[in-house]
Design a protein around this motif. Sequence first.
Motif, PDB file in Angstrom:
ATOM      1  N   HIS A 108       0.844  -1.188   0.000  1.00  0.00           N
ATOM      2  CA  HIS A 108       0.000   0.000   0.000  1.00  0.00           C
ATOM      3  C   HIS A 108       0.883   1.243   0.000  1.00  0.00           C
ATOM      4  O   HIS A 108       2.057   1.196   0.372  1.00  0.00           O
ATOM      5  CB  HIS A 108      -0.919   0.023   1.232  1.00  0.00           C
ATOM      6  N   ALA A 109       0.307   2.361  -0.401  1.00  0.00           N
ATOM      7  CA  ALA A 109       1.032   3.632  -0.396  1.00  0.00           C
ATOM      8  C   ALA A 109       1.420   4.022   1.030  1.00  0.00           C
ATOM      9  O   ALA A 109       0.782   3.565   1.993  1.00  0.00           O
ATOM     10  CB  ALA A 109       0.171   4.735  -1.020  1.00  0.00           C
ATOM     11  N   PRO A 110       2.431   4.844   1.195  1.00  0.00           N
ATOM     12  CA  PRO A 110       2.814   5.325   2.539  1.00  0.00           C
ATOM     13  C   PRO A 110       1.829   6.375   3.049  1.00  0.00           C
ATOM     14  O   PRO A 110       2.144   7.563   3.155  1.00  0.00           O
ATOM     15  CB  PRO A 110       4.211   5.927   2.321  1.00  0.00           C
ATOM     16  N   TRP A 111       0.627   5.927   3.375  1.00  0.00           N
ATOM     17  CA  TRP A 111      -0.413   6.854   3.814  1.00  0.00           C
ATOM     18  C   TRP A 111      -0.040   7.557   5.107  1.00  0.00           C
ATOM     19  O   TRP A 111      -0.571   8.635   5.415  1.00  0.00           O
ATOM     20  CB  TRP A 111      -1.734   6.105   3.977  1.00  0.00           C
ATOM     21  N   PHE A 112       0.853   6.973   5.881  1.00  0.00           N
ATOM     22  CA  PHE A 112       1.224   7.585   7.152  1.00  0.00           C
ATOM     23  C   PHE A 112       1.892   8.944   6.968  1.00  0.00           C
ATOM     24  O   PHE A 112       1.981   9.722   7.919  1.00  0.00           O
ATOM     25  CB  PHE A 112       2.114   6.647   7.972  1.00  0.00           C
ATOM     26  N   PHE A 113       2.354   9.249   5.751  1.00  0.00           N
ATOM     27  CA  PHE A 113       2.898  10.581   5.498  1.00  0.00           C
ATOM     28  C   PHE A 113       1.832  11.647   5.769  1.00  0.00           C
ATOM     29  O   PHE A 113       2.112  12.685   6.381  1.00  0.00           O
ATOM     30  CB  PHE A 113       3.389  10.686   4.053  1.00  0.00           C
ATOM     31  N   PHE A 114       0.609  11.381   5.339  1.00  0.00           N
ATOM     32  CA  PHE A 114      -0.477  12.323   5.609  1.00  0.00           C
ATOM     33  C   PHE A 114      -0.804  12.358   7.100  1.00  0.00           C
ATOM     34  O   PHE A 114      -1.181  13.405   7.638  1.00  0.00           O
ATOM     35  CB  PHE A 114      -1.719  11.962   4.803  1.00  0.00           C
ATOM     36  N   THR A 312      -4.153   5.986  11.845  1.00  0.00           N
ATOM     37  CA  THR A 312      -2.753   6.104  12.259  1.00  0.00           C
ATOM     38  C   THR A 312      -2.543   7.385  13.057  1.00  0.00           C
ATOM     39  O   THR A 312      -1.866   7.394  14.094  1.00  0.00           O
ATOM     40  CB  THR A 312      -1.821   6.091  11.034  1.00  0.00           C
ATOM     41  N   ALA A 313      -3.120   8.481  12.584  1.00  0.00           N
ATOM     42  CA  ALA A 313      -3.037   9.733  13.332  1.00  0.00           C
ATOM     43  C   ALA A 313      -3.717   9.597  14.692  1.00  0.00           C
ATOM     44  O   ALA A 313      -3.215  10.111  15.706  1.00  0.00           O
ATOM     45  CB  ALA A 313      -3.672  10.870  12.535  1.00  0.00           C
ATOM     46  N   ALA A 314      -4.845   8.880  14.731  1.00  0.00           N
ATOM     47  CA  ALA A 314      -5.558   8.678  15.994  1.00  0.00           C
ATOM     48  C   ALA A 314      -4.695   7.914  16.992  1.00  0.00           C
ATOM     49  O   ALA A 314      -4.640   8.266  18.185  1.00  0.00           O
ATOM     50  CB  ALA A 314      -6.867   7.928  15.734  1.00  0.00           C
ATOM     51  N   PHE A 315      -4.036   6.885  16.529  1.00  0.00           N
ATOM     52  CA  PHE A 315      -3.121   6.119  17.386  1.00  0.00           C
ATOM     53  C   PHE A 315      -2.058   7.029  17.990  1.00  0.00           C
ATOM     54  O   PHE A 315      -1.803   6.999  19.201  1.00  0.00           O
ATOM     55  CB  PHE A 315      -2.483   4.993  16.551  1.00  0.00           C
ATOM     56  N   ALA A 316      -1.450   7.883  17.170  1.00  0.00           N
ATOM     57  CA  ALA A 316      -0.401   8.776  17.655  1.00  0.00           C
ATOM     58  C   ALA A 316      -0.957   9.826  18.614  1.00  0.00           C
ATOM     59  O   ALA A 316      -0.330  10.156  19.628  1.00  0.00           O
ATOM     60  CB  ALA A 316       0.299   9.450  16.476  1.00  0.00           C
ATOM     61  N   LEU A 317      -2.117  10.371  18.308  1.00  0.00           N
ATOM     62  CA  LEU A 317      -2.742  11.360  19.190  1.00  0.00           C
ATOM     63  C   LEU A 317      -3.046  10.753  20.553  1.00  0.00           C
ATOM     64  O   LEU A 317      -2.864  11.395  21.605  1.00  0.00           O
ATOM     65  CB  LEU A 317      -4.040  11.888  18.557  1.00  0.00           C
TER      66      LEU A 317
END
Length: 356
Positions: A108-114, A312-317
């Motif tokens: 999959h694309a590196p969506w974590f960049f967003f 992914t952003a939710a996990f980091a938050l």
Amino acid sequence: MPDSADKPALPETKPGEHPFAPYVRILGRGKRGSRSLNRAEARHAMGMILAGGVEDVQLGAFLMLMRVKEESAEELAGFVDAVRDQAEAPEGLRVDIDWSSYAGKRRHAPWFFFSLLLLADSGLRVFIHGAEGHTPERIYLTAVMEAFGFPVAHDWETAAKQLDASNLTYMHLRDIAPRLAEMIELRPILGLRSPVHSLSRLINPLSAPVVLQGIFHPPYAGLHQGAGELLQYERVAVIRGEGGEIERNPDTTMKVFRARREDDGFITEEESWTALFPQRHVKPEQIDVKDMRAVWQGELSDEYGEAAVISTAAFALHEAGRASTQDEALEMARTLWEQRDRERFKSAGPVTRSSA
């Protein structure tokens, strides 16, 4: 690692042998005679490697013996001690999250960049370190950052300026620990990963209070968790990330392996995030950075990709303490995604196709 009067003595060198030979011997004595290194030994051994005091044949033997034995949390902590000793990271450069990116993406694309952009826009200062090119047919974060106009920082001064300007910076491992970067690039030669791949994810050179880890092989979760505790990091959270990166696969349950410091010591725990979809999405035929830009701009819809970004952003938050529950974190991340500046990259230069 604190000094102590009863600190274990380092192994003795036999007459006429190389100073590093005892470390190869400790690991290579066979099933009954070999053992793991203690933290002081691991620190000393890695210090010799980083200083160039080891022959190539010794380094290869050491890495592969360690690979067969499998590294311990104490060994990883000692290795990190040695790297941090020589990294010369500036004091006072504050970051909120240490984010390692070493695996690259293939399916999959590196969506974590967003996700990183959303975290930075929320006010979190994120320091990324990584390496690329050691595994063929993968797209690495630096390629995506370049396509979107985000230059890599090659020194600490530039990293500090980027953090102040955008809350986000990336430094290549070769600019933090050059010898360590050279060792990662041995993978195609040795044919196997080595302890360096685990070690690099744990270095946290700026002592961020939150250290996020993405791994591919689940058995390594406890190892990273234990090493983080030994290193006295305030909070370490490890997931089996998509492709080995810190990216949640929204199609599956995500387990978080956490070690966090409390007033009365460390707590290790596990937490599960339920899958967001009832069945898996079909992976794309290719990874196209142009499609990623179209998704950011709202010109293209990608159910999987947008869910990966948000979760992914939710996990980091959640790990950074911005949200106390999973639902709150997901809602906060969705809001950040909905309120993103969709015009942000329209004036940027052309994005070339990057596929894997």
